[in-house]
Motif scaffolding. Structure first.
Motif, PDB file in Angstrom:
ATOM      1  N   ARG A 137       0.835  -1.216   0.000  1.00  0.00           N
ATOM      2  CA  ARG A 137       0.000   0.000   0.000  1.00  0.00           C
ATOM      3  C   ARG A 137       0.867   1.263   0.000  1.00  0.00           C
TER       4      ARG A 137
ATOM      5  N   LEU B 238       1.998   1.878  -3.482  1.00  0.00           N
ATOM      6  CA  LEU B 238       0.919   2.456  -4.289  1.00  0.00           C
ATOM      7  C   LEU B 238       0.610   3.901  -3.903  1.00  0.00           C
TER       8      LEU B 238
ATOM      9  N   VAL C 182      -1.204   4.716  -1.251  1.00  0.00           N
ATOM     10  CA  VAL C 182      -2.509   4.815  -0.590  1.00  0.00           C
ATOM     11  C   VAL C 182      -2.383   4.643   0.917  1.00  0.00           C
ATOM     12  N   THR C 183      -1.175   4.352   1.392  1.00  0.00           N
ATOM     13  CA  THR C 183      -0.874   4.381   2.822  1.00  0.00           C
ATOM     14  C   THR C 183       0.309   5.313   2.998  1.00  0.00           C
TER      15      THR C 183
ATOM     16  N   HIS D 117      -0.428   9.734  -8.093  1.00  0.00           N
ATOM     17  CA  HIS D 117      -1.353   9.344  -9.174  1.00  0.00           C
ATOM     18  C   HIS D 117      -0.595   9.067 -10.470  1.00  0.00           C
TER      19      HIS D 117
ATOM     20  N   ARG E  36       0.929   5.638 -10.006  1.00  0.00           N
ATOM     21  CA  ARG E  36      -0.094   4.581 -10.131  1.00  0.00           C
ATOM     22  C   ARG E  36      -0.513   4.356 -11.581  1.00  0.00           C
ATOM     23  N   ALA E  37      -0.392   5.381 -12.414  1.00  0.00           N
ATOM     24  CA  ALA E  37      -0.743   5.220 -13.826  1.00  0.00           C
ATOM     25  C   ALA E  37       0.167   4.203 -14.506  1.00  0.00           C
TER      26      ALA E  37
ATOM     27  N   VAL F 173      -2.463  -3.551 -10.435  1.00  0.00           N
ATOM     28  CA  VAL F 173      -2.629  -4.175  -9.124  1.00  0.00           C
ATOM     29  C   VAL F 173      -3.607  -5.344  -9.189  1.00  0.00           C
TER      30      VAL F 173
ATOM     31  N   TYR G 135     -12.735   0.296 -15.996  1.00  0.00           N
ATOM     32  CA  TYR G 135     -11.452   0.442 -15.288  1.00  0.00           C
ATOM     33  C   TYR G 135     -10.467   1.254 -16.139  1.00  0.00           C
TER      34      TYR G 135
ATOM     35  N   PHE H   5     -10.750   4.909 -15.692  1.00  0.00           N
ATOM     36  CA  PHE H   5     -10.117   5.489 -14.498  1.00  0.00           C
ATOM     37  C   PHE H   5      -8.673   5.907 -14.795  1.00  0.00           C
ATOM     38  N   PHE H   6      -8.104   5.326 -15.852  1.00  0.00           N
ATOM     39  CA  PHE H   6      -6.762   5.727 -16.296  1.00  0.00           C
ATOM     40  C   PHE H   6      -6.858   6.742 -17.435  1.00  0.00           C
ATOM     41  N   SER H   7      -8.072   7.273 -17.653  1.00  0.00           N
ATOM     42  CA  SER H   7      -8.344   8.182 -18.769  1.00  0.00           C
ATOM     43  C   SER H   7      -8.026   7.532 -20.106  1.00  0.00           C
TER      44      SER H   7
ATOM     45  N   ARG I 138      -7.450  -6.948 -15.876  1.00  0.00           N
ATOM     46  CA  ARG I 138      -7.734  -5.576 -15.465  1.00  0.00           C
ATOM     47  C   ARG I 138      -6.451  -4.859 -15.031  1.00  0.00           C
TER      48      ARG I 138
END
Lengths: 314, 258
Positions: A59, A62, A64-65, A84, A87-88, A92, A112, A115-117, A159
């Motif tokens: 985490r 990524l 997110v932690t 961000h 993460r692109a 995961v 999904y 979410f990555f445009s 995904r």
């Protein structure tokens, strides 16, 4: 100039570089200043009992932690504000499926991607390829709740590849799958690695780590307790052979002094004997009819149990 | 990090779009709930009770009630979406966990959710307005300005509902908020009768509630009477919206970014 360039390319060859990475939750320190680095193109394993700090480490990678201290460079970037962007470039596969139950297989992938445009014809073609790669082409319009566990995992892997990531993080990718499904996932992960991507995976299956990983770290209580290739770890920590003796071991007295050196550990009803020469012991045991014995080569599980202990973890 | 002001990014639109796509699949039952209940109020109370009441605040009771229901149903739609649906995506289905593995941040997710709550209010509000018009409760084309107000009400009530989701560990928790806040507002904020008929002490409290101000915007637009204190009413709703939005983002960060 030439030196500079070499230095730079050397640096970018490390996909992940952690130094003194630390995470606390209140009084509890779950990751205690760990150092490790993952070179590009490797499959890197993160092993450890439950609560060792593996998922927290993933985490933090990524973003997110938030970490409490230490350095953590991903693709050479160490800036939470850029999380961000980092993460692109990551895919995961989470521990538990979090596919979108309101959508079909193909919709899961296209939503999904958004979410990555990622939109349009290019992503449509990519989805087609990914469904083929994960052998889900004939399930494209199936609802998620009727997929088998193995299909869901394959879809989750598809995904994770939607953004053509450089690094793929897999948190226990084959937990709960039958052997067929597991072998299928392994072969796909090897293919992904061969295509030049970097894999970082956690697992409780030592066989999985031995088969897939180039390099491994074993974590326990937030520390790294060992690092190396699966073979090197086995060689370094464990004698060549293991003899497992089951049955009424306490009622039979074996004088181990008469055999070549043998490290012994009693776990439940089983006595594990680690030795470089098992033949004299085995010959002796054959005469003891009521004992069940098993001789096998040492493996990563022996290393894991030696380093992290045999007690239960919850 | 946790207490920072929310960051607004176009990526939030992909969260909004995801919800639109799901809604399109489940449109039937969703519209039925969002329109069915207000329609029952309009027909049952509007015609039934309206027969005895006749006029209220210089308009037919049906018009009075329809304007109140338009605002209140936006409150309800946004509250239910922000609690039951958001909680489902945040906890039960772990949709947010999947989103957090992409470039989306909690800020993007919550902005997208609030935008979606307001959009859902707009969809059902449009349908209710059409029904009310067909029943003869709407007087004049200025009533179309009700739609942006409904969108604003949706934004306003989405925030507090998401705050509830951020604290919640199960669906039952939401009934505290519904019973202690939403239902009292529904009864007291002037949906069924003018707040001037309440005791002065209660009136003072009711004047602080966002639904009261929403109704004071919607009612004149539906009935064709003069709009007054537009700035005050819009201002109160906007302040509630912004404060709730801030805390919704912060509290979901505290729950998911740990």
């Amino acid at each position: 100039m030439a030196t500079q360039r070499r230095t730079k390319s050397f640096e970018t060859e490390l996909v992940i570089q952690a130094r003194g990475l630390t995470k606390r939750y209140g009084e509890a320190t779950v990751v205690r200043g760990i150092d490790f680095s993952v070179p590009r193109g490797q499959c890197f394993g993160l092993l450890g009992p439950n609560g060792a700090g593996k998922t927290t480490t993933l985490r933090m990678i990524l973003g997110v932690t938030p970490r409490d201290s230490g350095e953590l460079q991903i693709f050479g970037v160490d800036d939470p504000k850029q999380a961000h962007r980092v993460r692109a470039r990551i895919g995961v596969v989470p521990q538990l499926d979090n596919l979108d139950p309101d959508f079909s297989v193909i919709e899961n992938l296209s939503v999904y991607a958004s979410f990555f445009s990622l939109h349009g014809a290019k992503i449509k073609e990519r989805i087609r390829q990914l469904l083929e790669f994960t052998e889900l082409s004939d399930r494209a319009h199936t609802r998620i709740d009727v997929l088998s566990g193995g299909m869901k995992r394959r879809l989750t892997i598809a995904r994770a590849l939607i953004n053509d990531p450089e690094l793929i993080i897999l948190d226990e990718p084959t937990t709960g799958l039958d052997p067929q499904a597991r072998h299928m996932i392994w072969s796909r992960l090897r293919q992904i690695r061969q295509s030049g991507k970097t894999l970082l995976l956690t697992t409780h299956y030592m066989e999985e780590a031995e088969r897939l990983c180039d390099d491994i770290i074993i974590m326990d209580n937030g520390h790294i307790v060992a690092q190396g290739s699966p073979n090197a770890l086995v060689k370094k920590h464990i004698e060549a052979h293991v003899v497992e003796i089951r049955g009424a071991t306490e009622s039979i007295s074996i004088n181990f002094d008469q055999f070549p050196p043998c490290r012994r550990q009693q776990v439940g009803d089983t006595l594990y004997c680690y030795t470089d020469d098992a033949h004299p012991l085995l010959a002796h045991l054959e005469s003891q009819g009521e004992l069940i014995t098993l001789q096998r080569p040492a493996n990563l599980e022996d290393v894991f149990l030696k380093l992290t202990g045999h007690e239960f973890r919850d | 990090m946790t207490w920072q002001l929310p960051h607004i990014n176009f990526r939030a639109l992909s969260v909004w779009r995801r919800n639109v796509l799901v809604w399109r699949k489940l449109m039937g039952p969703s519209l039925l709930i969002n329109i069915g209940e207000p329609l029952l109020y309009l027909l049952g109370l509007g015609y039934g009770l309206g027969l005895f009441i006749g006029q209220m605040s210089d308009m037919s009771y049906l018009t009075f009630l329809a304007s109140g229901i338009l605002a209140a149903s936006a409150m309800n739609t946004a509250s239910f979406e922000g609690m039951f649906s958001v909680y489902t995506r945040m906890v039960t289905q772990r949709t947010y966990e999947a989103m957090q593995a992409t470039p989306l941040s909690v800020d993007d997710i919550i902005a997208g959710e609030i935008l979606w709550c307001a959009t859902k209010c707009l969809i059902s509000g449009t349908a209710i307005l059409a029904v009310a018009t067909a029943l003869g409760a709407v007087h004049g084309t200025q009533a179309l300005f009700v739609l942006p107000i409904i969108f604003l009400i949706g934004l306003c009530f989405a925030g507090p509902a998401i705050i509830m989701s951020a604290f919640s560990h199960g669906y039952d928790f939401f009934y505290y908020y519904l019973t202690l806040f939403i239902t009292p507002m529904f009864i007291l904020s002037g949906v069924f009768y003018p707040i001037s008929s309440l005791p002065t002490g209660v009136q003072a409290v009711v004047q602080l509630l966002p639904l009261t101000h929403a109704i004071q915007l919607v009612r004149p637009l539906v009935s064709g009477q003069a709009l007054t204190d537009v700035g005050l009413h819009v201002g109160v709703i906007v302040v509630y919206t912004l404060v709730a939005y801030y805390f919704a983002v912060v509290l979901v960060r505290k729950r998911l970014v740990v």
